[in-house]
Write a protein that holds these residues in place. Structure first.
Motif, PDB file in Angstrom:
ATOM      1  N   THR A 138       0.857  -1.188   0.000  1.00 31.18           N
ATOM      2  CA  THR A 138       0.000   0.000   0.000  1.00 31.18           C
ATOM      3  C   THR A 138       0.896   1.242   0.000  1.00 31.18           C
ATOM      4  OG1 THR A 138      -1.410  -1.271   1.472  1.00 31.18           O
ATOM      5  CG2 THR A 138      -2.027   0.994   1.103  1.00 31.18           C
ATOM      6  N   HIS A 139       0.642   2.155  -0.912  1.00 32.48           N
ATOM      7  CA  HIS A 139       1.540   3.306  -1.070  1.00 32.48           C
ATOM      8  C   HIS A 139       1.020   4.561  -0.368  1.00 32.48           C
ATOM      9  CE1 HIS A 139       4.081   1.378  -4.143  1.00 32.48           C
ATOM     10  NE2 HIS A 139       2.968   0.710  -4.415  1.00 32.48           N
ATOM     11  N   ALA A 140       1.942   5.434  -0.004  1.00 28.71           N
ATOM     12  CA  ALA A 140       1.594   6.773   0.488  1.00 28.71           C
ATOM     13  C   ALA A 140       2.808   7.659   0.256  1.00 28.71           C
ATOM     14  CB  ALA A 140       1.256   6.735   1.971  1.00 28.71           C
ATOM     15  N   GLU A 141       2.562   8.936  -0.028  1.00 34.94           N
ATOM     16  CA  GLU A 141       3.695   9.848  -0.161  1.00 34.94           C
ATOM     17  C   GLU A 141       3.248  11.259   0.191  1.00 34.94           C
ATOM     18  OE1 GLU A 141       3.091   9.524  -4.975  1.00 34.94           O
ATOM     19  OE2 GLU A 141       4.613   8.419  -3.882  1.00 34.94           O
ATOM     20  N   GLY A 142       4.226  12.164   0.211  1.00 35.18           N
ATOM     21  CA  GLY A 142       3.905  13.552   0.514  1.00 35.18           C
ATOM     22  C   GLY A 142       4.699  14.050   1.707  1.00 35.18           C
ATOM     23  N   ALA A 143       4.517  15.335   2.026  1.00 37.05           N
ATOM     24  CA  ALA A 143       5.193  15.936   3.172  1.00 37.05           C
ATOM     25  C   ALA A 143       4.496  15.505   4.458  1.00 37.05           C
ATOM     26  CB  ALA A 143       5.193  17.445   3.029  1.00 37.05           C
ATOM     27  N   ARG A 144       5.089  15.883   5.586  1.00 41.69           N
ATOM     28  CA  ARG A 144       4.575  15.466   6.893  1.00 41.69           C
ATOM     29  C   ARG A 144       3.078  15.734   7.073  1.00 41.69           C
ATOM     30  NH1 ARG A 144       8.987  15.956  10.381  1.00 41.69           N
ATOM     31  NH2 ARG A 144      10.581  14.520   9.659  1.00 41.69           N
ATOM     32  N   LYS A 204      -2.429  13.718   7.449  1.00 39.75           N
ATOM     33  CA  LYS A 204      -3.817  13.735   7.004  1.00 39.75           C
ATOM     34  C   LYS A 204      -4.224  12.353   6.499  1.00 39.75           C
ATOM     35  CE  LYS A 204      -6.744  16.860   4.431  1.00 39.75           C
ATOM     36  NZ  LYS A 204      -6.846  16.360   3.064  1.00 39.75           N
ATOM     37  N   ARG A 205      -3.341  11.746   5.715  1.00 40.82           N
ATOM     38  CA  ARG A 205      -3.628  10.412   5.192  1.00 40.82           C
ATOM     39  C   ARG A 205      -3.800   9.411   6.342  1.00 40.82           C
ATOM     40  NH1 ARG A 205      -1.973   7.007   0.825  1.00 40.82           N
ATOM     41  NH2 ARG A 205      -2.942   4.984   1.227  1.00 40.82           N
ATOM     42  N   PHE A 206      -2.898   9.487   7.314  1.00 46.40           N
ATOM     43  CA  PHE A 206      -2.991   8.610   8.474  1.00 46.40           C
ATOM     44  C   PHE A 206      -4.369   8.758   9.119  1.00 46.40           C
ATOM     45  CE2 PHE A 206      -2.780   7.639  12.942  1.00 46.40           C
ATOM     46  CZ  PHE A 206      -1.975   6.514  13.015  1.00 46.40           C
ATOM     47  N   TYR A 265     -13.134   3.491  11.913  1.00 45.36           N
ATOM     48  CA  TYR A 265     -13.879   3.886  13.115  1.00 45.36           C
ATOM     49  C   TYR A 265     -12.979   4.415  14.228  1.00 45.36           C
ATOM     50  CZ  TYR A 265     -17.180   1.182  10.452  1.00 45.36           C
ATOM     51  OH  TYR A 265     -17.941   0.707   9.413  1.00 45.36           O
ATOM     52  N   GLY A 266     -11.760   4.825  13.876  1.00 49.69           N
ATOM     53  CA  GLY A 266     -10.921   5.543  14.829  1.00 49.69           C
ATOM     54  C   GLY A 266     -11.122   7.033  14.625  1.00 49.69           C
ATOM     55  N   SER A 267     -10.415   7.886  15.390  1.00 47.03           N
ATOM     56  CA  SER A 267     -10.518   9.327  15.212  1.00 47.03           C
ATOM     57  C   SER A 267      -9.130   9.942  15.364  1.00 47.03           C
ATOM     58  CB  SER A 267     -11.484   9.925  16.232  1.00 47.03           C
ATOM     59  OG  SER A 267     -11.084   9.572  17.539  1.00 47.03           O
ATOM     60  N   PHE A 268      -8.993  11.217  14.952  1.00 47.17           N
ATOM     61  CA  PHE A 268      -7.662  11.840  14.990  1.00 47.17           C
ATOM     62  C   PHE A 268      -7.770  13.344  15.044  1.00 47.17           C
ATOM     63  CE2 PHE A 268      -6.802  13.856  10.820  1.00 47.17           C
ATOM     64  CZ  PHE A 268      -7.982  13.542  10.181  1.00 47.17           C
ATOM     65  N   GLU A 269      -6.695  13.994  15.420  1.00 40.25           N
ATOM     66  CA  GLU A 269      -6.573  15.432  15.244  1.00 40.25           C
ATOM     67  C   GLU A 269      -5.110  15.751  14.976  1.00 40.25           C
ATOM     68  OE1 GLU A 269      -7.620  17.475  19.013  1.00 40.25           O
ATOM     69  OE2 GLU A 269      -7.547  15.446  19.824  1.00 40.25           O
ATOM     70  N   ALA A 273       6.621   3.946  15.797  1.00 38.23           N
ATOM     71  CA  ALA A 273       6.485   4.512  14.453  1.00 38.23           C
ATOM     72  C   ALA A 273       5.012   4.456  14.076  1.00 38.23           C
ATOM     73  CB  ALA A 273       7.313   3.717  13.442  1.00 38.23           C
ATOM     74  N   ALA A 274       4.600   5.301  13.132  1.00 35.06           N
ATOM     75  CA  ALA A 274       3.224   5.266  12.630  1.00 35.06           C
ATOM     76  C   ALA A 274       3.279   5.294  11.113  1.00 35.06           C
ATOM     77  CB  ALA A 274       2.433   6.439  13.164  1.00 35.06           C
ATOM     78  N   PHE A 275       2.341   4.576  10.476  1.00 33.45           N
ATOM     79  CA  PHE A 275       2.390   4.417   9.022  1.00 33.45           C
ATOM     80  C   PHE A 275       1.147   5.016   8.375  1.00 33.45           C
ATOM     81  CE2 PHE A 275       4.441   0.692  11.064  1.00 33.45           C
ATOM     82  CZ  PHE A 275       5.746   1.141  10.886  1.00 33.45           C
ATOM     83  N   ALA A 276       1.378   6.013   7.526  1.00 36.61           N
ATOM     84  CA  ALA A 276       0.270   6.778   6.956  1.00 36.61           C
ATOM     85  C   ALA A 276      -0.600   5.946   6.018  1.00 36.61           C
ATOM     86  CB  ALA A 276       0.822   7.996   6.216  1.00 36.61           C
ATOM     87  N   ALA A 277       0.030   5.065   5.228  1.00 29.26           N
ATOM     88  CA  ALA A 277      -0.707   4.359   4.179  1.00 29.26           C
ATOM     89  C   ALA A 277      -1.838   3.497   4.721  1.00 29.26           C
ATOM     90  CB  ALA A 277       0.248   3.493   3.363  1.00 29.26           C
TER      91      ALA A 277
END
Lengths: 278, 484
Positions: A39-45, A50-52, A60-64, A156-160
């Motif tokens: 699964t791919h993801a790219e971009g700046a932080r 945002k993708r994460f 069904y999770g949430s974020f800010e 670590a956290a993975f955006a994709a």
């Protein structure tokens, strides 16, 4: 040991048969160069954050996403207060005995969290950050079993995929991301990676991936709140683990790294040990 | 008390007939298998599916080619991490090892995460006979443990039950108030099982894959019961089939993603729990003892008999969900721990007591849907055919089948015999058919199995050869006329 040797010898004998239909005689391992990124993801932080968040929300999770550590402290206090009020309003029947644990937050040791001063801020607002030294006896577990909120950092956290890697260790209990009803993960931008594969490649390049994994007893990749589809493929949330997973992503202004200082020291020490052994 | 009416020891035919006449089972299968197959297809279509399948396949082929070395590497690393490694040749050996570990650690209560390999060796029974309480903690496994039933699907063990049945089981066994809301049923189980986790002495799980280079055992779960079982009890035991290896960490994550997408259509499961050993100095929690038990139980036989390709299986259950036979009869009709196409292939080799195990390769239409769905591209239809061949060669085929095939081969060896048989067959079948209005409605002996459920058309009145000759003659005569 008899069973061990018998099994291994027998497999070796079978594999040496020239007429064996499977596995093929030539079966090369996958190389780092050819192994795909699923699964791919790219971009700046900011884009990765945002993708994460989007991936986590789908599960069904949430974020800010916040700009600084100061904002995180404030946001956490506000969230805790809101959630406590929400649960109070939703509760049916009399208030269960919680032995004062309803104002507690199960946490990693404060120095293992990516935000300083969290404990003090929470204390000001009548919350108590609890980071037990040990959680291996029934008595110790009783001391945290009614706590509704858990706070941890991440390795670590993975955006994709909206996944986070949490690791056991001194001051980093496994319970805080497992036992409470809600898990709040604090994710500084410097720990955010596009994909699992990218993180693995970085760690492999530094030469310590295998030691990193073995260096801690328990690793968990967490992707969203606990769920089950065992009843007719109907989605049910919060089966055993947390029913709510909330990620707070924030800009910590540090260069991108997933190696803690502690790991570096440990790795260097290990390296020196092996040098002296030889 | 048990609510179960499922008896896996009945003859194969009875098991299938029971399944086909069970209306509730049909509803449950319809509701679930289609959805699971659809989710898998969507998750695979979103990525470079062919490359993923090819690479996981290549990795598994490498594992099997180097199996002894990788097993030794795994053993070395688990031991170096502070864990204990045990080897079990047969199911009974595994039972004995587990009972020994539990007795030495003075274990009273065992919590289990869902695991097919422990089902395969009937571990629960053995631990219970040794006086221990065993609690299955996966929601689906917990339900079937309450009902006293075996699992019917590799991934979704209670797939054979409707929500109505599950509600009944909880009402009877746990005094749950009547409800059909899965969320309520689930929270009842959460409350009960949380207490079990907090008071258990030993956790047991299977192993989706173990990483040879680090000695790390990985389990893939969504509910979190795997994490609980591997975190809270004093002792944690992983049971693993000897083939479930990944050489490197990167290989493990590749297989992990193929497994999640194929089994439930997820990008990642909620939890991937990786345990390298007991808790370390300074750790707040985690097990103080860590054991890995490696089980053969017929897996090496599978390799020896030429069915080693089936050892590539990562137990995702995709082949079950797309199989037209599984979707009609469900898992229990196979009579084995492992059902569906992969179950039909591995059950004859794995040391399991399955009634009529030689009938399982015939529980397939050979349509090939399983091969298309398999994330490791296992050629299941070919292996099912080879197993059928084995059955015949062992003279386990029914007398009638053998006689019929011998007669057929005799007939095909001579043109005269073939043509005569064709003429006789055509004459006979057409007389029969004309007596019962166009099609044959009844045939004697074993052939009745066909006519019991459908008509049999008579053979053509004239053979292809006869029609062809006639056509050629006509053409020639037309040609001659043209020349005139």
């Amino acid at each position: 040991m008899a069973a061990r040797d018998e099994i291994l010898t027998r497999i070796r004998t079978i594999l040496s048969r020239p007429d064996l239909p499977f596995p093929p005689a030539e079966a090369p391992p996958l190389t780092a160069g050819e192994r795909m990124t699923v699964t791919h993801a790219e971009g700046a932080r900011q884009q990765l954050a945002k993708r994460f968040g989007e991936e986590l929300t789908q599960l069904y999770g949430s974020f800010e996403i916040l700009a600084s550590a100061v904002e995180v402290r404030l946001a956490l206090v506000n969230r805790l207060t809101d959630w406590a009020a929400e649960e109070e309003a939703a509760r049916k029947g009399p208030k269960p005995e919680t032995y004062g644990q309803d104002r507690m937050v199960l946490s990693w040791a404060p120095d293992k969290l990516p935000i300083a001063g969290l404990s003090e801020v929470l204390t000001d607002m009548q919350w108590k950050l609890v980071a037990p030294q040990q959680l291996t006896t029934p008595e110790a577990l009783d001391g945290v079993r009614f706590i509704r909120f858990g706070v941890t950092g991440v390795e670590a956290a993975f955006a994709a995929t909206g996944s986070m890697l949490v690791v056991s260790g001194a001051g980093q209990n496994r319970a805080a991301s497992l036992l409470p009803f809600r898990h709040i993960a604090l994710i500084p931008f410097s720990r955010l990676c596009p994909t699992i594969e990218a993180w693995l490649a970085t760690q492999r390049a530094t030469g310590n991936l295998a030691d990193l994994l073995r260096g801690r007893a328990g690793w968990n990749l967490i992707t969203g709140p606990s769920k089950s589809a065992d009843i007719e493929m109907n989605l049910t949330l919060g089966v055993h683990g947390p029913k709510f997973v909330h990620a707070i992503l924030f800009d910590d202004g540090k260069p991108e790294t997933t190696e803690t200082e502690e790991y570096r020291n440990w790795r260097i020490e290990k390296f020196e040990q092996s040098e002296t052994e030889e | 008390m048990t609510l179960s009416t499922i008896d896996l020891t009945l003859p194969y035919k009875t098991r299938v007939q029971d399944a086909l006449s069970n209306k509730h089972l049909r509803v449950a299968l319809e509701r679930s298998t289609g959805r699971m197959a659809g989710q898998r297809a969507a998750a695979m279509a979103a990525i470079d599916e062919q490359t993923l399948r090819d690479q996981v396949r290549q990795m598994k082929e490498h594992v099997l080619r180097n199996l002894p070395d990788l097993l030794e590497q795994l053993e070395r690393n688990v031991t170096a991490n502070g864990g204990h490694v045990h080897w079990a040749k047969e199911g009974v050996d595994l039972q004995r090892i587990l009972v020994d570990i539990a007795r030495k650690a003075n274990v009273q209560k065992v919590v289990k995460a869902k695991s097919m390999v422990t089902e395969e060796v009937h571990l629960n029974q053995a631990l219970q006979n040794a006086g221990m309480t065993v609690v299955e903690t996966d929601l689906g496994e917990y339900i079937i443990q309450l009902a006293g039933e075996p699992p019917s699907h590799i991934v979704a063990p209670v797939l054979h039950r409707r929500v109505e049945d599950i509600s009944d089981i909880f009402q009877r066994e746990l005094d749950m108030p009547p409800t059909l809301d899965p969320q309520v049923i689930c929270s009842v189980a959460r409350g009960i099982l949380r207490k079990e986790f907090l008071s258990a002495d030993m956790g047991v799980s299977g192993c989706n894959f173990a990483i040879a280079e680090t000695g790390t055992c990985c389990i893939v779960t969504n509910e979190g019961n795997g994490r609980m079982s591997s975190t809270l009890p004093r002792v944690y035991v992983v049971v693993m089939g000897i083939e479930k290896l990944a050489p490197t960490i990167e290989d493990a994550f590749l297989q992990y993603q193929a497994l999640c997408r194929s089994s439930t259509g997820q990008q990642c499961s909620v939890y991937l729990s990786m345990t390298s050993g007991p808790r370390q100095l300074g750790d707040t929690d985690g097990p103080e003892e860590f054991h890995l038990v490696l089980l053969d139980n017929g897996r090496v036989d599978m390799l020896a008999k030429g069915y080693g390709e089936a050892l590539c299986c990562i137990r995702c259950g995709a082949c079950l969900n797309v199989c037209p036979v599984y979707r009609e009869i469900g898992g229990h009709a196979y009579g084995s721990t492992y059902s569906g196409p992969i179950g039909a292939v591995i059950s004859p080799s794995i040391h399991l007591e399955v009634t009529d195990v030689n009938k399982l390769p015939y529980a397939s239409t050979l349509c090939g849907a399983c091969r298309e769905a398999c994330p490791v591209k296992i050629d299941l239809p070919r292996m099912l055919l080879e197993l059928r061949r084995d059955v015949v060669e062992e003279h386990d085929a029914p007398l009638f089948d053998r006689a019929a095939m011998q007669g057929f081969s005799q007939m095909m060896q001579s043109r005269f015999r073939y043509e005569t048989a064709g003429k006789l067959g055509s004459l006979g079948s057409n007389i029969f058919a004309s007596m019962s209005g166009g099609n044959i409605k009844f045939m004697p002996g074993p052939l009745a199995a066909w006519t019991n459920s459908r008509d049999f058309p008579p053979l053509a009145k004239r053979s292809f050869r006869e029609l062809w000759h006639e056509r050629q003659r006509q053409r020639q005569s037309i040609g001659k006329e043209m020349k005139k």
